[in-house]
Design an enzyme around this catalytic site. Structure first.
Site, PDB file in Angstrom:
ATOM      1  N   LYS B  74       0.726  -1.157  -0.033  1.00  0.00           N
ATOM      2  CA  LYS B  74       0.085  -0.236  -0.057  1.00  0.00           C
ATOM      3  C   LYS B  74       1.058   1.324   0.066  1.00  0.00           C
ATOM      4  O   LYS B  74       1.893   1.263   0.621  1.00  0.00           O
ATOM      5  CB  LYS B  74      -0.889  -0.144   1.252  1.00  0.00           C
ATOM      6  CG  LYS B  74      -1.942   0.904   1.264  1.00  0.00           C
ATOM      7  CD  LYS B  74      -2.823   1.023   2.350  1.00  0.00           C
ATOM      8  CE  LYS B  74      -3.991   2.031   2.326  1.00  0.00           C
ATOM      9  NZ  LYS B  74      -5.034   1.961   3.535  1.00  0.00           N
ATOM     10  N   SER B 149      -9.994   2.102   2.360  1.00  0.00           N
ATOM     11  CA  SER B 149      -8.923   2.758   1.726  1.00  0.00           C
ATOM     12  C   SER B 149      -7.834   1.986   0.902  1.00  0.00           C
ATOM     13  O   SER B 149      -7.488   2.442   0.017  1.00  0.00           O
ATOM     14  CB  SER B 149      -8.344   3.829   2.496  1.00  0.00           C
ATOM     15  OG  SER B 149      -7.258   3.062   3.350  1.00  0.00           O
ATOM     16  N   SER B 173     -10.445  -0.129   6.587  1.00  0.00           N
ATOM     17  CA  SER B 173      -9.869   0.039   5.408  1.00  0.00           C
ATOM     18  C   SER B 173      -9.140  -1.269   4.696  1.00  0.00           C
ATOM     19  O   SER B 173      -8.536  -1.279   3.640  1.00  0.00           O
ATOM     20  CB  SER B 173      -8.496   1.078   5.333  1.00  0.00           C
ATOM     21  OG  SER B 173      -9.247   2.327   5.418  1.00  0.00           O
TER      22      SER B 173
END
Lengths: 93, 483
Positions: B74, B149, B173
């Site tokens: 990420k 996210s 997320s």
């Protein structure tokens, strides 16, 4: 939450609001605050605030330098710098 | 032979049997990334360094199961000398001089970081629509959001590009995108994984975790991601078990709590049906169900939307255009530099949360909002403490429904905030929780959430693995075939 409050908190946050968007932002913030006002339904008399789920004391360590000095790398990657400092617009005339 | 959709274990076997070389595996991974460019799952690729590491691995004997395994990281984790944007224009030029502890841990175990995945800006969003680098597509349908996210990580795993990815979870997320993309995602106990080098959003809630196809792969990754780190004062100094050791143990006789206050009657019938079927699977495994009351849980989302913005407004004050990241052109003076840098660098959702944070922390409102939210946070945590005296895990749907279309939530931010209704409570209490695929609604995957007691990731993985031994939802792929 009115426009004046929004202007104040925007300044505190060092954010300039888009004039065309100011009404929308004010409404959004007002709605969010109304939404979180549900917290008034909770009885929190005498309840100790929980700031962190671990509730442990911050760990301390010996006051010893552990990191190597990488001044050049950091300055190199800054938006504006010279060989010794980060540069910003003149503050004192 | 195709490497698409292969698990960590599969790839490890292929490497050990020399069916494929390390270099071939990584080259193939980049070919997959290229062929699935339309997903927009990656912001920055790490091609040269990745291939270089693979070539080195081909030359030596490797003991670690993770040696040479391609992982997508990420774009919230700092990666040394590799651009790290956090989905924001503010960091569009940021090249970190160091790597996050969790990245170093994985790379030291042999993982190859193939690239940085797209995400909601500063992890603020539940659909990946707030990214400065554009929406991410969910491989399960055109114009469907992957959730957020950690949307890019979820999309990359679900489309079979990589066997696993890293994510972070502040209010859901990892779990929400895992649910919407049909993969497995685990948020560990707060403090299990070092936050050093993770770009902070809400420091008392943020936690990194693995996203993969199976619970077993999540356990394999978690084994390497965890460490006690003196550079993070909230890093837990607790025994780190082998999280995969007990996954084959039966769950017979163990107790699952169903939260009375999670009102499922408001959900789509199909979602409820899938949830009820999952209960039957667990019953067939010998688990017992108990209704549990968490009286304050309905206040989780409002509590979160005070605590998270407050911490965000403090954390994001570091982005001032002075030491790193973006700086506006030709600032007139120091204040102009701050204001224009921040106004140009942040997107709308991030600004909204900073403003809310500044408001609830400002003099006169602090007690009414911030202090009160922290008091309610304790009530919520106490409810969980009580519940875990009676049950081993708590179970709920992960999300209110399956993936939705981009733009469909309209312009009311609260509609998006409610996406995390079921996931936020675990963050407030610091508890581990995961999402596993448990069915389909309108041919789109959805997930089942299991919340565990403090430090009980192993038990969660045991429950998840048991489910995955008698179901094949986690083996379905967007292209139609079963793995």
């Amino acid at each position: 939450m009115d426009k004046k409050t929004v202007t104040t908190i925007a300044y505190l946050s060092r954010i300039a609001l888009d004039e065309d968007n100011e009404d929308k932002i004010t409404t959004d913030l007002e709605n969010i605050i109304k939404f979180v006002d549900q917290l008034d339904n909770a009885n929190v008399d005498g309840v100790e605030p929980l700031t962190n789920p671990l509730e442990k004391k911050a760990q301390t360590r010996e006051d010893k330098v552990t990191a190597e000095n990488r001044k050049e790398t950091f300055l190199d990657r800054a938006p504006k710098s010279n060989e010794d400092y980060f540069l910003v617009p003149r503050v004192v005339e | 032979m195709s490497i698409q959709y292969k698990s960590i274990k599969d790839l490890n076997n292929m490497l050990l049997s020399k069916e494929i070389s390390h270099k071939e595996l990584i080259t193939e991974t980049f070919a997959l990334i290229e062929s699935k460019k339309n997903l927009n799952a990656f912001i920055t690729l790490n091609k040269d360094a990745a291939i270089e590491k693979a070539v080195l691995l081909d030359r030596k004997k490797n003991e670690s199961m993770l040696a040479g395994i391609p992982i997508a990281q990420k774009d919230l984790f700092c990666t040394k000398d590799l651009r790290t944007t956090c989905g924001s224009n503010m960091l569009s030029t940021f090249i970190p001089p160091y790597s996050a502890t969790v990245i170093s841990n994985l790379e030291n175990a042999g993982c190859i970081s193939v690239g940085k995945t797209n995400m909601d800006e500063f992890a603020m969003g539940s659909s990946n629509e707030t990214s400065f680098y554009g929406n991410v597509e969910n491989p399960w349908g055109v114009n469907l959001v992957p959730g957020g996210s950690s949307g890019g990580s979820a999309s990359a795993v679900a489309s079979g590009i990589v066997p696993a990815a890293t994510g972070t979870d502040t209010g859901g997320s990892i779990r929400q995108p895992a649910s919407l993309c049909g993969i497995t995602g685990l948020k560990p106990t707060y403090g299990r994984i070092s936050r050093w080098g993770m770009i902070a959003f809400a420091s008392s809630l943020d936690q990194a975790g693995p996203m993969a196809r199976t619970a077993e792969d999540c356990g394999i990754l978690l084994n390497e991601m965890c460490s006690h780190d003196i550079k993070d004062t909230t890093s837990l100094n607790e025994h780190i078990p082998d999280f995969t050791k007990n996954i084959n143990q039966p769950i017979k006789g163990m107790k699952i709590g169903i939260v009375k206050e999670f009102d499922l009657s408001k959900l789509d019938n199909e979602v409820v049906k899938v949830f009820e079927e999952s209960k039957k699977y667990y019953e067939s495994l010998g688990a017992e169900f108990i209704e549990i009351s968490l009286p304050n849980i309905s206040l989780s989302v409002p509590t979160y939307y005070v605590v998270a913005p407050a911490e965000c407004s403090s954390n994001l004050s570091r982005f001032d255009g002075v030491k790193f990241g973006k700086r506006c052109e030709d600032p007139k003076n120091l204040e102009d530099l701050y204001i224009r840098t921040r106004s140009e660098g942040f997107g709308d959702e991030v600004k909204r949360r900073i403003l809310i944070g500044s408001y609830v922390l400002s003099a006169g409102f602090y007690d009414a909002y911030y202090k009160k939210a922290q008091q309610v946070r304790r009530l919520i945590k106490n409810d969980f403490d009580e519940a875990f005296l009676k049950v081993d895990v708590l179970m709920s749907p992960t999300t209110r429904g399956a993936a939705f279309e981009a733009g469909s939530k309209g312009s009311d931010p609260i509609q998006m905030y409610l996406e995390d209704l079921f996931t936020i409570p675990a963050n407030l209490a610091g508890l581990p929780a995961l999402s596993i695929p448990n069915g389909f609604v309108d041919s789109k995957p959805i997930g089942l959430q299991l919340i565990g007691n403090f430090l009980e990731e192993s038990k969660l993985l045991q429950f998840a693995h048991s489910f995955q031994q008698i179901t094949d939802f986690h083996l379905k792929t967007p292209s139609g075939e079963n793995i």
